[in-house]
Scaffold this motif. Structure first.
Motif, short mmCIF file in Angstrom:
data_model
loop_
_atom_site.label_atom_id
_atom_site.label_comp_id
_atom_site.label_asym_id
_atom_site.label_seq_id
_atom_site.Cartn_x
_atom_site.Cartn_y
_atom_site.Cartn_z
N GLY A 267 11.13 -5.54 -4.60
CA GLY A 267 10.36 -4.52 -5.30
C GLY A 267 9.91 -3.36 -4.45
O GLY A 267 10.65 -2.87 -3.59
N SER A 268 8.69 -2.92 -4.68
CA SER A 268 8.13 -1.76 -4.01
C SER A 268 6.87 -2.16 -3.24
O SER A 268 6.17 -3.11 -3.63
CB SER A 268 7.79 -0.67 -5.03
OG SER A 268 8.96 -0.23 -5.71
N VAL A 269 6.58 -1.42 -2.19
CA VAL A 269 5.44 -1.73 -1.32
C VAL A 269 4.66 -0.45 -1.06
O VAL A 269 5.25 0.58 -0.70
CB VAL A 269 5.89 -2.36 0.01
CG1 VAL A 269 4.69 -2.71 0.87
CG2 VAL A 269 6.77 -3.58 -0.24
N LEU A 270 3.35 -0.52 -1.24
CA LEU A 270 2.47 0.62 -1.02
C LEU A 270 1.48 0.30 0.09
O LEU A 270 1.28 -0.87 0.44
CB LEU A 270 1.71 0.98 -2.31
CG LEU A 270 2.48 1.68 -3.44
CD1 LEU A 270 3.62 0.82 -3.98
CD2 LEU A 270 1.54 2.06 -4.58
N LEU A 271 0.86 1.32 0.62
CA LEU A 271 -0.13 1.15 1.68
C LEU A 271 -1.53 1.23 1.09
O LEU A 271 -1.79 2.02 0.18
CB LEU A 271 0.04 2.25 2.73
CG LEU A 271 -0.85 2.13 3.98
CD1 LEU A 271 -0.54 0.88 4.76
CD2 LEU A 271 -0.68 3.37 4.86
N ALA A 272 -2.43 0.40 1.61
CA ALA A 272 -3.81 0.40 1.13
C ALA A 272 -4.78 0.33 2.30
O ALA A 272 -4.48 -0.24 3.35
CB ALA A 272 -4.05 -0.78 0.19
N PHE A 273 -5.95 0.93 2.10
CA PHE A 273 -7.07 0.81 3.01
C PHE A 273 -8.21 0.12 2.27
O PHE A 273 -8.42 0.36 1.08
CB PHE A 273 -7.55 2.18 3.49
CG PHE A 273 -6.75 2.74 4.63
CD1 PHE A 273 -7.23 2.68 5.92
CD2 PHE A 273 -5.52 3.34 4.41
CE1 PHE A 273 -6.50 3.19 6.98
CE2 PHE A 273 -4.79 3.86 5.46
CZ PHE A 273 -5.28 3.78 6.76
N ASP A 274 -8.94 -0.71 2.97
CA ASP A 274 -10.13 -1.36 2.42
C ASP A 274 -11.32 -0.44 2.69
O ASP A 274 -11.75 -0.30 3.84
CB ASP A 274 -10.33 -2.73 3.07
CG ASP A 274 -11.40 -3.56 2.36
OD1 ASP A 274 -11.97 -3.08 1.37
OD2 ASP A 274 -11.66 -4.68 2.83
N LEU A 275 -11.84 0.21 1.65
CA LEU A 275 -12.86 1.23 1.81
C LEU A 275 -14.21 0.78 1.27
O LEU A 275 -14.28 -0.11 0.41
CB LEU A 275 -12.43 2.50 1.06
CG LEU A 275 -11.16 3.21 1.53
CD1 LEU A 275 -10.92 4.44 0.68
CD2 LEU A 275 -11.24 3.57 3.01
N PRO A 276 -15.27 1.40 1.74
CA PRO A 276 -16.58 1.15 1.14
C PRO A 276 -16.55 1.51 -0.35
O PRO A 276 -15.93 2.51 -0.74
CB PRO A 276 -17.52 2.07 1.92
CG PRO A 276 -16.82 2.33 3.21
CD PRO A 276 -15.36 2.32 2.89
N ARG A 277 -17.21 0.73 -1.16
CA ARG A 277 -17.13 0.93 -2.61
C ARG A 277 -17.59 2.32 -3.03
O ARG A 277 -17.05 2.90 -3.99
CB ARG A 277 -17.96 -0.15 -3.32
CG ARG A 277 -17.82 -0.16 -4.83
CD ARG A 277 -18.34 -1.44 -5.45
NE ARG A 277 -17.43 -2.57 -5.22
CZ ARG A 277 -16.40 -2.84 -6.01
NH1 ARG A 277 -16.14 -2.10 -7.07
NH2 ARG A 277 -15.64 -3.89 -5.77
N GLU A 278 -18.57 2.89 -2.32
CA GLU A 278 -19.08 4.20 -2.73
C GLU A 278 -18.07 5.32 -2.51
O GLU A 278 -18.24 6.42 -3.03
CB GLU A 278 -20.37 4.52 -1.97
CG GLU A 278 -20.26 4.59 -0.46
CD GLU A 278 -20.51 3.24 0.22
OE1 GLU A 278 -20.77 3.24 1.43
OE2 GLU A 278 -20.45 2.20 -0.50
#
Length: 303
Positions: free
Chosen positions: A165-176
């Motif tokens: 399939g496909s792969v994306l990049l993510a960052f774990d950010l503060p909810r605000e």
């Protein structure tokens, strides 16, 4: 279609990367009246060259730059300039000669023209005619995003090999901070730092966000995304959004995963982010770093 194997294709690595670079750069006006935003230098290297170097490091052989009429300088940066090179060589400026030759030597560069600014999905779709049968998947790198340290594309390609399939990049950010991003609805895979995507919400209120994992500007997309781009409807302003195409694929059983990156990200798309990137890079520079560090220390202390 619900089977992951349905979408799995033989991959020999990502050969082609697409860089959308057709924007007007309005946040940098008046400079961008004449100088494309992508050529603004982080110290002495244009942002788009840094992104191209990242792609080349991951084994990408061909870069398709999607640009608009009037931004030919972006492509010219990746073409040899024999007269300048001869002049530098005659004057013995070998270090400068190496810098000038660096961009044309990174990879093969092609151009695709986006006549009208109709969204990121439309920009990516403009590169489809540049692809051939060997492009089972493509990388998409947004030139406004500098992801550090480099190497994340290789990790993403390996995840595609494992899960398809496909792969994306993510960052774990503060909810605000989430209301400025696309946020993933995810579930664990058992693989550290890799999550399966169930859906995606664009710019949610912090309390409504399905997770704290936000999209960044790197994608490894199965060729199926182009078929999805032909089938989605334009949204606000008549724009075709890449996230809508990915959401359609998820609905149809196409596996989509994110790799969570714990490094740094610089946003070159606005002057504030650009300045932070320039300072960050300069502090690591052997020539400029020590003096800049001392100056910054004195400047902040003198406030």
């Amino acid at each position: 279609m619900s089977s992951t194997s349905t979408f799995r294709t033989e991959s020999r690595g990502i050969r082609t990367a697409i860089v959308p670079a057709a924007g007007l750069g309005t946040r940098f006006l008046p400079t961008t009246k004449t100088v494309p935003k992508e050529l603004l230098p982080v110290i002495d290297t244009p942002g788009i060259e840094l992104v191209a170097a990242e792609a080349a490091e991951a084994g990408v052989q061909r870069l398709v730059i999607v640009t608009s009429p009037g931004k030919e300088a972006v492509i010219e940066h990746f073409r040899p300039q024999p007269e300048l090179e001869d002049t530098l060589q005659r004057r013995g400026k070998t270090a400068l000669l190496e810098k000038v030759r660096r961009a044309p030597g990174l990879l093969d560069v092609e151009v695709a023209i986006q006549e009208d600014a109709l969204g990121l999905g439309h920009a990516v779709g403009c590169a489809e005619p540049n692809l051939d049968g060997s492009d089972a998947a493509v990388a998409v790198l947004l030139p406004d995003d500098l992801i550090l340290p480099t190497g994340i594309l290789s990790r993403m390609a390996a995840v595609r090999e494992q899960f398809g399939g496909s792969v994306l990049l993510a960052f774990d950010l503060p909810r605000e901070e989430l209301s400025a991003y696309g946020v993933f609805d995810v579930e664990p895979t058992g693989e550290e730092g890799v999550l399966r995507v169930r859906g995606m919400v664009e710019k949610p209120k912090p309390e409504d966000a399905p997770s704290t994992y936000a999209a960044a500007g790197r994608y490894v997309l199965d060729r199926a995304v182009f078929d999805a781009l032909h089938r989605i409807e334009p949204g606000a302003g008549g724009e075709l959004q890449l996230t809508d195409a990915i959401a359609l694929l998820i609905e149809e059983g196409h596996p989509v995963h994110v790799v969570v990156h714990h490094g740094k990200r610089h946003d070159l798309g606005n002057p504030g982010g650009f300045l932070r990137a320039a300072v960050d890079f300069a502090l690591e520079h052997p020539e400029y770093g020590p003096g800049l560090r001392d100056w910054l220390r004195d400047r902040v202390a003198g406030e």
